[in-house]
Scaffold this active site. Structure first.
Site, mmCIF file in Angstrom:
data_model
loop_
_atom_site.group_PDB
_atom_site.id
_atom_site.type_symbol
_atom_site.label_atom_id
_atom_site.label_comp_id
_atom_site.label_asym_id
_atom_site.label_seq_id
_atom_site.Cartn_x
_atom_site.Cartn_y
_atom_site.Cartn_z
ATOM 1 N N ASP A 1 -2.988 52.420 -5.643
ATOM 2 C CA ASP A 1 -1.673 52.275 -6.283
ATOM 3 C C ASP A 1 -1.880 51.861 -7.736
ATOM 4 O O ASP A 1 -1.296 50.893 -8.224
ATOM 5 C CB ASP A 1 -0.845 51.230 -5.530
ATOM 6 C CG ASP A 1 0.627 51.243 -5.910
ATOM 7 O OD1 ASP A 1 1.114 52.308 -6.340
ATOM 8 O OD2 ASP A 1 1.286 50.202 -5.781
ATOM 9 N N ASP B 1 -3.671 43.682 -6.997
ATOM 10 C CA ASP B 1 -2.932 44.227 -5.857
ATOM 11 C C ASP B 1 -3.607 45.444 -5.238
ATOM 12 O O ASP B 1 -3.228 46.594 -5.483
ATOM 13 C CB ASP B 1 -1.494 44.561 -6.256
ATOM 14 C CG ASP B 1 -0.615 44.807 -5.030
ATOM 15 O OD1 ASP B 1 -1.111 44.633 -3.900
ATOM 16 O OD2 ASP B 1 0.551 45.166 -5.208
#
Length: 328
Positions: free
Chosen positions: A201, A217
């Protein structure tokens, strides 16, 4: 103990404070929520003025084995001097539990927002993505899934068929657009790439700038083609995207070889993300945070626009893929 609180309704501030206290951390500053819809993430300061981030994983999404693979990947990257926010160990454990919740504690790294229009910063990111993939190619995830059409297209299509969030009068037209998009992706999708562990991502919001990039993340880390971590950095028209990609690839190849066959996967991956995102919102609708923050999801205008957006992406998929200039 199994936690079925899929919507986090049993995760109260006292629960978080107790979980941290069990690890020997006394919160002195209160808990500041950070922007995360999938998990619950809070920044805080302890009594010694050390800053941390605690992340409570959404129940029933990832298994313990899958979360530990995320942690292992982050620690592998850290050992290879790739700047990434990696979890801290408490009693030799990075994956912690409290009242049935999985959680992890990270150092608060801080930093400015990565400037997607700053070509110098983009070159740095390309270089570090080459290093990130150099580490990612050493092994694959055993428990985390691969990026592919089943999870990103076919399973969402089944969900769209049954959800009540799509207005009945618009569902047939919407599903027709989804089917056309799936067909267009399947016509372009290929397997001429090596699977490797990815960030998964890697958009601008997951990169901080601290005299260089800091990747944060890894919650969506998966096995997949390298281009997945590159294409989300591109923006603007085709000429601008080509210039950006050439800069990224040149820097990337200082550490990892770039497979040019993957260029043809950029628009299929974009289409897959579009479909998967809508399915993600539908799956999370029982979480009170979602109707509050995405109130447009059950509006007719949204589904009309989404239908048009899918059909526009079909046209893009029918165009020649983004290509680098011959010198590359």
């Amino acid at each position: 103990m199994t936690c079925n609180a899929f919507t986090f309704q049993t995760l109260h501030p006292d629960t978080i404070m107790d979980a941290l206290f069990e690890q020997g951390i006394r919160v002195d500053s209160g808990l500041t929520p950070l922007n995360s819809y999938e998990n619950r993430v809070y920044q805080f300061q302890d009594e010694d003025r050390r800053r941390y981030v605690v992340k409570f994983y959404r129940p029933e999404r990832w298994s313990a084995e899958q979360i530990l693979e995320e942690h292992e990947f982050a620690l592998d990257l850290q050992r290879d001097d790739v700047p990434v926010a990696a979890p801290l160990a408490f009693n030799n454990q990075t994956l912690l539990t409290h009242n049935g919740f999985f959680f992890a504690i990270f150092p608060s790294v801080g930093g400015r927002q990565f400037e997607a229009d700053n070509l110098d910063q983009m070159e740095w990111v390309g270089r570090y993505l080459g290093r990130l993939h150099q580490t990612g190619s050493k092994k694959r995830f055993a428990h985390r899934p691969d990026i592919g059409v089943k999870e990103y297209l076919l399973e969402p299509r089944q969900l769209f068929e049954t959800t009540a969030l799509i207005p009945a009068g618009l569902k047939s037209e919407f599903l027709s657009a989804v089917d056309k998009l799936i067909d267009a992706v399947m016509a372009q999708w290929h397997n001429r790439f090596n699977l490797l562990r990815l960030h998964g991502d890697c958009h601008a919001g997951n990169i901080l700038w601290r005299d260089g990039p800091m990747f944060v993340d890894l919650d969506d880390a998966r096995n997949g083609p390298a281009i997945q971590d590159l294409w989300m950095l591109l923006h603007g028209d085709k000429a601008e995207q080509r210039m950006q990609l050439e800069m990224i690839v040149e820097a990337y190849e200082e550490f990892s070889e770039f497979n040019h066959a993957e260029l043809g996967l950029i628009e299929p991956l974009r289409a897959m993300r579009m479909v998967y995102y809508i399915a993600w919102l539908i799956r999370r609708w029982d979480d009170p945070a979602f109707p509050k923050n995405f109130p447009w999801l059950n509006s007719e205008d949204h589904w009309r626009r989404q239908t048009v957006s899918f059909l526009e992406q079909v046209k893009v998929l029918q165009e020649p893929p983004l290509a680098l200039t011959p010198m590359y």
